[in-house]
Design an enzyme around this catalytic site. Structure first.
Site, PDB file in Angstrom:
ATOM      1  CG  ASP A 298     101.911  -3.081 -96.941  1.00  0.00           C
ATOM      2  OD1 ASP A 298     102.309  -4.575 -97.297  1.00  0.00           O
ATOM      3  OD2 ASP A 298     101.711  -2.540 -96.778  1.00  0.00           O
TER       4      ASP A 298
ATOM      5  CG  ASP B  25     105.960  -5.814 -94.911  1.00  0.00           C
ATOM      6  OD1 ASP B  25     107.405  -5.763 -95.225  1.00  0.00           O
ATOM      7  OD2 ASP B  25     105.218  -5.108 -94.551  1.00  0.00           O
TER       8      ASP B  25
END
Length: 206
Positions: free
Chosen positions: A143, A177
């Site tokens: 991430d 995401d």
């Protein structure tokens, strides 16, 4: 066939974008390193051991298998919807969900096999296949996108947390995401009829 090919190319492009960003960050930044782009946008490298927001109450291999099953179902369902002549918007949004799920699935399945463990001292690097930081199915998701849109403090009168720092929109996420989140919101807003049909399909399968 033309529509299937277009959808496949679209998913592939999203996957390539996702993986290029992740590999660039993973091999170019130390763990927890942060690069300021603007006051409200940072590239902040973290790794996610489990589900969204780092939750890990499901064993990692089981979670990865679930993601794989979900991707297979989406491939089957998108093909079914193409045959039905579904709206292009619906197909595009489903493809974004598929690309996002597949992007994070790649991290879980293979990153542990091909990368060294990330460190706060040095960037990760590619290692001989199978000698990485984790076994098959147990890799960590990369991430990096962080948008602290509002950085302030809770009012002093606020119960318990008065005076404590407050950041509006603090999650750190990745391109995969974002694909899933944007598509899900758009599906809820613009594809209610198709959602109802999907629900019936899931009920029939169960």
């Amino acid at each position: 066939m033309k529509k299937r090919l277009s959808i496949a190319v679209f998913v592939l492009v999203l996957l390539v974008i996702d993986q290029v960003i992740k590999v660039t960050v993973k091999t170019g930044m130390c763990l927890h390193e942060s690069i300021r782009v603007t006051d409200w946008f940072y590239i902040s490298f973290i790794e996610n051991n489990g589900m969204a927001y780092g939750m890990s109450f499901i064993p990692k291999p089981l979670l990865t298998v679930f993601r794989l099953v979900a991707c297979c179902f989406l491939v089957w369902y998108i093909n079914k919807e193409i045959k039905r002549g579904a709206r292009t918007l619906w197909l595009v949004l489903l493809s974004m969900v598929l690309a996002g799920a597949a992007g994070n699935l790649i991290d879980c399945m293979f990153y542990g096999l091909i990368f060294s463990g990330s460190s706060v001292m040095y960037p990760s690097f590619i290692v001989p296949f199978g000698t990485g930081y984790a076994p098959f199915l147990e890799g960590r998701v990369v991430d990096m996108l962080y948008f602290p849109l509002i950085v302030t403090k809770y009012p002093d009168w606020f119960p318990v947390m008065g005076g404590e720092p407050y950041i509006f929109f603090s999650p750190i996420f990745n391109f995969a995401d974002a694909c899933i989140s944007v598509s899900v919101v758009a599906i809820i807003l613009f594809c209610r009829k198709e959602m109802s049909m999907l629900s019936h399909t899931l009920n029939d399968k169960s």
